[in-house]
Design an enzyme around this catalytic site. Structure first.
Site, PDB file in Angstrom:
ATOM      1  CG  ASP A 106      -2.621  -4.231 -23.158  1.00 38.40           C
ATOM      2  OD1 ASP A 106      -4.124  -3.748 -22.387  1.00 38.40           O
ATOM      3  OD2 ASP A 106      -2.734  -4.635 -23.967  1.00 38.40           O
ATOM      4  CG  HIS A 162     -12.541   9.354  -2.047  1.00 39.03           C
ATOM      5  ND1 HIS A 162     -11.300   8.632  -2.342  1.00 39.03           N
ATOM      6  CD2 HIS A 162     -13.817   8.782  -2.269  1.00 39.03           C
ATOM      7  CE1 HIS A 162     -11.804   8.862  -3.205  1.00 39.03           C
ATOM      8  NE2 HIS A 162     -13.168   9.266  -3.640  1.00 39.03           N
ATOM      9  CE  LYS A 209     -12.493   2.387  -9.207  1.00 44.81           C
ATOM     10  NZ  LYS A 209     -11.947   3.453  -7.918  1.00 44.81           N
ATOM     11  CD  GLU A 226     -10.730   6.632  -7.272  1.00 45.77           C
ATOM     12  OE1 GLU A 226     -10.366   4.852  -8.030  1.00 45.77           O
ATOM     13  OE2 GLU A 226     -11.465   6.137  -6.153  1.00 45.77           O
TER      14      GLU A 226
HETATM   15  C1  LIG Z   1      -6.377   8.271   2.679  1.00 48.42           C
HETATM   16  C2  LIG Z   1      -5.370   7.469   3.758  1.00 48.42           C
HETATM   17  C3  LIG Z   1      -5.091   7.749   3.351  1.00 48.42           C
HETATM   18  C4  LIG Z   1      -5.686   8.513   4.633  1.00 48.42           C
HETATM   19  O1  LIG Z   1      -5.166   7.943   6.533  1.00 48.42           O
HETATM   20  P1  LIG Z   1      -5.023   9.067   7.324  1.00 48.42           P
HETATM   21  O2  LIG Z   1      -6.183   7.528   8.462  1.00 48.42           O
HETATM   22  O3  LIG Z   1      -5.561  10.680   7.120  1.00 48.42           O
HETATM   23  O4  LIG Z   1      -3.691   9.116   6.834  1.00 48.42           O
HETATM   24  P2  LIG Z   1      -2.477   9.306   8.185  1.00 48.42           P
HETATM   25  O5  LIG Z   1      -2.674  11.351   7.809  1.00 48.42           O
HETATM   26  O6  LIG Z   1      -2.632   9.056   9.284  1.00 48.42           O
HETATM   27  O7  LIG Z   1      -1.130   9.108   7.703  1.00 48.42           O
HETATM   28  C5  LIG Z   1      -0.858   7.823   7.353  1.00 48.42           C
HETATM   29  C6  LIG Z   1       0.074   8.174   5.968  1.00 48.42           C
HETATM   30  O8  LIG Z   1      -0.720   7.566   4.882  1.00 48.42           O
HETATM   31  C7  LIG Z   1      -0.159   8.718   3.850  1.00 48.42           C
HETATM   32  N1  LIG Z   1      -0.478   9.498   3.667  1.00 48.42           N
HETATM   33  C8  LIG Z   1      -2.079   9.826   4.326  1.00 48.42           C
HETATM   34  N2  LIG Z   1      -2.046  11.232   3.392  1.00 48.42           N
HETATM   35  C9  LIG Z   1      -1.429  11.684   2.230  1.00 48.42           C
HETATM   36  C10 LIG Z   1      -1.646  12.430   1.624  1.00 48.42           C
HETATM   37  N3  LIG Z   1      -2.599  13.574   1.672  1.00 48.42           N
HETATM   38  N4  LIG Z   1      -0.840  12.233   0.007  1.00 48.42           N
HETATM   39  C11 LIG Z   1       0.459  11.703   0.564  1.00 48.42           C
HETATM   40  N5  LIG Z   1       0.462  10.109   1.514  1.00 48.42           N
HETATM   41  C12 LIG Z   1      -0.904  10.121   2.389  1.00 48.42           C
HETATM   42  C13 LIG Z   1       1.138   8.573   4.027  1.00 48.42           C
HETATM   43  O9  LIG Z   1       2.646   7.755   3.973  1.00 48.42           O
HETATM   44  C14 LIG Z   1       1.042   8.436   6.200  1.00 48.42           C
HETATM   45  O10 LIG Z   1       2.417   8.025   6.504  1.00 48.42           O
HETATM   46  P3  LIG Z   1       3.492   9.638   6.219  1.00 48.42           P
HETATM   47  O11 LIG Z   1       4.428   9.201   4.850  1.00 48.42           O
HETATM   48  O12 LIG Z   1       3.023  11.259   6.418  1.00 48.42           O
HETATM   49  O13 LIG Z   1       4.575   8.943   7.905  1.00 48.42           O
HETATM   50  C15 LIG Z   1      -6.776   6.774   4.704  1.00 48.42           C
HETATM   51  O14 LIG Z   1      -8.443   7.123   5.036  1.00 48.42           O
HETATM   52  C16 LIG Z   1      -6.977   5.110   3.399  1.00 48.42           C
HETATM   53  O15 LIG Z   1      -6.142   4.242   3.319  1.00 48.42           O
HETATM   54  N6  LIG Z   1      -8.360   5.220   2.621  1.00 48.42           N
HETATM   55  C17 LIG Z   1      -9.030   4.518   1.903  1.00 48.42           C
HETATM   56  C18 LIG Z   1      -8.718   5.069   0.225  1.00 48.42           C
HETATM   57  C19 LIG Z   1      -9.376   4.381  -0.758  1.00 48.42           C
HETATM   58  O16 LIG Z   1      -9.523   2.740  -0.444  1.00 48.42           O
HETATM   59  N7  LIG Z   1      -9.148   5.185  -1.576  1.00 48.42           N
HETATM   60  C20 LIG Z   1      -9.448   4.036  -3.261  1.00 48.42           C
HETATM   61  C21 LIG Z   1     -11.025   4.920  -3.542  1.00 48.42           C
HETATM   62  S1  LIG Z   1     -12.561   4.515  -2.669  1.00 48.42           S
HETATM   63  C22 LIG Z   1     -12.492   3.392  -3.999  1.00 48.42           C
HETATM   64  O17 LIG Z   1     -12.333   3.010  -5.712  1.00 48.42           O
HETATM   65  C23 LIG Z   1     -12.447   1.919  -3.910  1.00 48.42           C
HETATM   66  C24 LIG Z   1     -13.452   0.728  -3.194  1.00 48.42           C
HETATM   67  C25 LIG Z   1     -13.329   2.315  -1.440  1.00 48.42           C
HETATM   68  O18 LIG Z   1     -14.718   1.196  -3.242  1.00 48.42           O
HETATM   69  C26 LIG Z   1     -13.240  -0.270  -3.361  1.00 48.42           C
HETATM   70  C27 LIG Z   1     -14.102  -1.016  -2.307  1.00 48.42           C
HETATM   71  O19 LIG Z   1     -14.982  -0.768  -1.810  1.00 48.42           O
HETATM   72  O20 LIG Z   1     -13.296  -2.052  -1.689  1.00 48.42           O
HETATM   73  N1  LIG Z   2      -5.796  -9.694 -26.397  1.00 47.95           N
HETATM   74  C1  LIG Z   2      -4.526  -8.817 -26.158  1.00 47.95           C
HETATM   75  O1  LIG Z   2      -3.215  -8.752 -24.824  1.00 47.95           O
HETATM   76  C2  LIG Z   2      -3.758  -8.095 -27.069  1.00 47.95           C
HETATM   77  C3  LIG Z   2      -2.267  -7.029 -27.198  1.00 47.95           C
HETATM   78  N2  LIG Z   2      -1.327  -6.961 -28.053  1.00 47.95           N
HETATM   79  C4  LIG Z   2      -0.285  -5.664 -27.314  1.00 47.95           C
HETATM   80  O2  LIG Z   2       0.859  -6.566 -27.925  1.00 47.95           O
HETATM   81  C5  LIG Z   2       2.031  -5.919 -27.079  1.00 47.95           C
HETATM   82  C6  LIG Z   2       2.781  -7.056 -26.536  1.00 47.95           C
HETATM   83  O3  LIG Z   2       3.705  -7.939 -27.072  1.00 47.95           O
HETATM   84  P1  LIG Z   2       4.713  -8.163 -26.995  1.00 47.95           P
HETATM   85  O4  LIG Z   2       5.185  -9.910 -27.586  1.00 47.95           O
HETATM   86  O5  LIG Z   2       5.006  -8.303 -25.706  1.00 47.95           O
HETATM   87  O6  LIG Z   2       5.512  -7.080 -27.636  1.00 47.95           O
HETATM   88  P2  LIG Z   2       6.440  -7.110 -28.379  1.00 47.95           P
HETATM   89  O7  LIG Z   2       6.454  -7.891 -29.527  1.00 47.95           O
HETATM   90  O8  LIG Z   2       6.694  -4.992 -28.652  1.00 47.95           O
HETATM   91  O9  LIG Z   2       7.547  -7.062 -28.050  1.00 47.95           O
HETATM   92  C7  LIG Z   2       8.063  -8.660 -27.818  1.00 47.95           C
HETATM   93  C8  LIG Z   2       9.395  -9.437 -27.977  1.00 47.95           C
HETATM   94  O10 LIG Z   2      10.440  -8.371 -27.665  1.00 47.95           O
HETATM   95  C9  LIG Z   2      11.557  -9.455 -28.199  1.00 47.95           C
HETATM   96  N3  LIG Z   2      12.352  -9.684 -26.510  1.00 47.95           N
HETATM   97  C10 LIG Z   2      13.810  -8.725 -26.658  1.00 47.95           C
HETATM   98  N4  LIG Z   2      14.090  -8.692 -25.598  1.00 47.95           N
HETATM   99  C11 LIG Z   2      12.952  -9.833 -24.866  1.00 47.95           C
HETATM  100  C12 LIG Z   2      13.293 -10.331 -23.213  1.00 47.95           C
HETATM  101  N5  LIG Z   2      14.188  -9.904 -21.966  1.00 47.95           N
HETATM  102  N6  LIG Z   2      12.175 -11.213 -23.196  1.00 47.95           N
HETATM  103  C13 LIG Z   2      10.917 -11.115 -23.955  1.00 47.95           C
HETATM  104  N7  LIG Z   2      10.616 -11.228 -25.688  1.00 47.95           N
HETATM  105  C14 LIG Z   2      12.138  -9.727 -25.593  1.00 47.95           C
HETATM  106  C15 LIG Z   2      11.162 -10.549 -28.520  1.00 47.95           C
HETATM  107  O11 LIG Z   2      11.533 -10.543 -29.204  1.00 47.95           O
HETATM  108  P3  LIG Z   2      12.017  -9.525 -31.353  1.00 47.95           P
HETATM  109  O12 LIG Z   2      13.214  -9.443 -30.954  1.00 47.95           O
HETATM  110  O13 LIG Z   2      12.257 -10.719 -32.293  1.00 47.95           O
HETATM  111  O14 LIG Z   2      11.043  -9.104 -32.124  1.00 47.95           O
HETATM  112  C16 LIG Z   2       9.910 -10.741 -27.991  1.00 47.95           C
HETATM  113  O15 LIG Z   2       9.237 -11.456 -29.254  1.00 47.95           O
HETATM  114  C17 LIG Z   2       1.007  -4.635 -26.033  1.00 47.95           C
HETATM  115  O16 LIG Z   2       1.689  -3.353 -26.629  1.00 47.95           O
HETATM  116  C18 LIG Z   2      -0.561  -5.289 -26.248  1.00 47.95           C
HETATM  117  O17 LIG Z   2      -1.581  -3.833 -25.652  1.00 47.95           O
HETATM  118  C19 LIG Z   2      -1.346  -7.203 -28.992  1.00 47.95           C
HETATM  119  C20 LIG Z   2      -2.704  -8.146 -29.347  1.00 47.95           C
HETATM  120  C21 LIG Z   2      -3.761  -8.642 -28.418  1.00 47.95           C
END
Ligand SMILES: CC(C)(COP(=O)([O-])OP(=O)([O-])OC[C@H]1O[C@@H](n2cnc3c(N)ncnc32)[C@H](O)[C@@H]1OP(=O)([O-])[O-])[C@@H](O)C(=O)NCCC(=O)NCCSC(=O)C[C@@](C)(O)CC(=O)[O-]
Ligand SMILES: NC(=O)C1=CN([C@@H]2O[C@H](COP(=O)(O)OP(=O)(O)OC[C@H]3O[C@@H](n4cnc5c(N)ncnc54)[C@H](OP(=O)(O)O)[C@@H]3O)[C@@H](O)[C@H]2O)C=CC1
Length: 426
Positions: A283, A381, A267, A83
């Site tokens: 995940d 946007h 969202k 997006e």
């Molecule tokens: C889009 C902006 C940031 C523009 O805002 P602007 O005022 O035109 O930005 P600017 O040109 O003054 O730039 C300011 C900074 O923004 C960044 N920036 C600015 N433009 C760019 C670009 N092209 N590429 C990369 N970075 C960019 C960048 O960091 C930049 O600083 P710099 O680094 O340049 O010094 C602003 O209008 C904004 O924040 N809008 C909101 C956008 C948004 O929320 N998008 C999500 C999609 S909509 C949605 O799905 C969610 C929603 C809205 O329904 C959720 C809700 O209802 O609550």
């Molecule tokens: N409802 C849900 O959300 C469900 C999600 N999943 C899926 O399960 C997966 C995640 O499960 P997860 O248990 O995390 O994955 P894994 O089983 O792949 O890994 C966990 C294992 O890693 C080992 N391990 C090694 N280093 C570490 C550490 N620093 N900390 C913790 N554990 C360590 C552990 O033991 P060991 O080496 O003995 O294995 C541990 O059991 C995702 O892919 C997810 O999509 C699955 C079922 C349902």
């Protein structure tokens, strides 16, 4: 190694020059650079080993948001999202927040719940007490299975027993295993434990165990972020800082009271979080499920964030939500780019990743509310979305930006207008 997450002029560079900047800042090797730059980061053989019926790979843009500073530490944040304006808004708001001292974050321990459903019981309260009497035995049994986790300081910590005395299928008892999963998301880990203890649970209660599975309402695994921004930082050409603050607080209040608005508000928060979850091979369905269930925990769906005004007149934003993410397990170590994302963020623990995700979610929420409460969402946007429309209309190369700029300037971003412009320019 500490890095500087500011990215001025980054947007003006081409993708290869942007990548060079990230490589230099993070200290990636040429091999790691090549993984991001070249089109075969995920070999087909690896993809085929990850899921079933694979016929190819589906690519998405890989971006980096700048300016994020968390508890005084700069972090470059990889984001994978389709997006437009999400990455721009995350960077822009992080820039403003940085000028106000950055994000303050914290988190609970990495604690997950597994549920064991017990049916066929006539005395659910008695069964509850029987299970609690065997608490230590059940915990020890659960911990026998995962020596690695125990060695890392994790493991099953406790049990809870919940009762639903009157379901359409009779009384239901649900035992929870409360498990510290350390740096894993933990689903597989806790599911194994739940299956291990199930036969003993049947013996203790005399009931029939049905489901043995984690709960995605990860309410013991919370991550939090807070920001405080003075009005002076929020003012724009057209709006005073106070206007912006009042607009954001009114917008938040709308989400706080109205579930139709809260769904969109949340969202907007997930716009910041999901791209990080995807970029790290975590995940996203689990994170989404936890987020929305938590938003409804008091029986009414509401905002995951809060926006208030401090005594000094500053804008204060907070977020607290489940964040079940791992640095190990799942696809985090299988997908080469997921590994690199973790490296770019220089993470030491899954909790750090959880805190970054909610911080960027809060920034994203602020970006959307700031735009909505002032000039509206479309200017920023749609100006960025215009490039998508130009591509969909068939534009290539320089024509993409040319047509997008023309549509944005005319405030008329439509495919048929893009096709018209394409014919004009060709
Ligand atoms: C889009 C902006 C940031 C523009 O805002 P602007 O005022 O035109 O930005 P600017 O040109 O003054 O730039 C300011 C900074 O923004 C960044 N920036 C600015 N433009 C760019 C670009 N092209 N590429 C990369 N970075 C960019 C960048 O960091 C930049 O600083 P710099 O680094 O340049 O010094 C602003 O209008 C904004 O924040 N809008 C909101 C956008 C948004 O929320 N998008 C999500 C999609 S909509 C949605 O799905 C969610 C929603 C809205 O329904 C959720 C809700 O209802 O609550
Ligand atoms: N409802 C849900 O959300 C469900 C999600 N999943 C899926 O399960 C997966 C995640 O499960 P997860 O248990 O995390 O994955 P894994 O089983 O792949 O890994 C966990 C294992 O890693 C080992 N391990 C090694 N280093 C570490 C550490 N620093 N900390 C913790 N554990 C360590 C552990 O033991 P060991 O080496 O003995 O294995 C541990 O059991 C995702 O892919 C997810 O999509 C699955 C079922 C349902």
């Amino acid at each position: 190694m500490s890095i500087d997450s500011r990215l001025p002029n980054f947007r003006a560079l081409d993708p290869s020059a942007r990548l060079d900047e990230i490589v230099n800042k993070v200290g990636l090797t040429q091999e790691e650079r090549a993984l991001i730059a070249e089109p075969n980061a995920l070999p087909l053989e690896t993809a085929n080993g990850m899921v079933e019926n694979v016929i190819g790979k589906f690519e998405l843009p890989y971006s980096v948001a700048g300016y994020v500073q968390i508890n005084g530490r700069d972090v470059l944040v990889p984001m994978v999202v389709e997006e437009p304006s999400v990455v721009a808004a995350a960077s822009f708001m992080s820039k403003l927040i940085r000028d106000a001292g950055g994000f303050q974050t914290s988190s609970s321990g990495p604690i997950m719940r597994a549920q064991v459903q017990i049916m066929g019981i006539t005395d659910p309260y008695g069964a509850r007490h029987a299970l609690l009497n065997h608490r230590q035995e059940i915990i020890e049994m659960a911990n026998q299975r995962d020596k690695v986790l125990i060695g890392l300081g994790g493991g099953c910590r406790d049990i809870e027993v919940h009762i639903f005395p009157d379901t359409p299928r009779g009384p239901m008892v649900v035992m929870h295993l409360i498990v510290d999963v350390r740096d894993a998301m933990g689903a597989n880990t806790v599911n194994t434990m739940a299956e291990t203890v199930a036969p003993r649970v049947e013996e203790i209660t005399g009931g029939k165990v049905r489901l043995r599975i984690l709960s995605n309402l990860a309410d013991l695994r919370l991550a939090r972020a807070r920001v405080q921004i003075p009005a002076a930082i929020l003012k724009t050409d057209k709006y005073s800082g106070e206007d912006v603050i009042n607009g954001i607080v009114d917008a938040y209040t709308f989400a706080a009271v109205d579930p139709y608005r809260a769904a969109t508000h949340n969202k907007g928060i997930m716009n910041g979080i999901d791209p990080i979850i995807v970029a790290t091979g975590n995940d996203w369905r689990a994170v989404e499920a936890g987020a929305h269930a938590y938003a409804c925990r008091d029986g009414r769906y509401t905002s995951l964030s809060t926006w208030e005004i401090s005594k000094e007149g500053d804008l204060v934003g907070t977020i607290e939500m489940p964040m079940p993410v791992g640095l190990v397990g799942g696809a985090t170590k299988t997908h080469p780019l997921a590994r690199l994302s973790l490296q770019i963020m220089q993470l030491k623990s899954a909790q750090e990743l959880a805190e970054i995700a909610v911080a960027v979610g809060l920034a994203q929420n602020m970006g959307a509310l700031r735009a909505l409460a002032t000039e509206g969402i479309q200017r920023g946007h749609m100006a960025l979305h215009a490039r998508n429309i130009a591509i969909a209309a068939g534009a290539k190369g320089d024509l993409i930006d040319k047509i997008a700029q023309k549509m944005a300037a005319a405030k008329d971003v439509r495919t048929d207008y893009a096709i018209e412009l394409l014919k004009e320019f060709q």
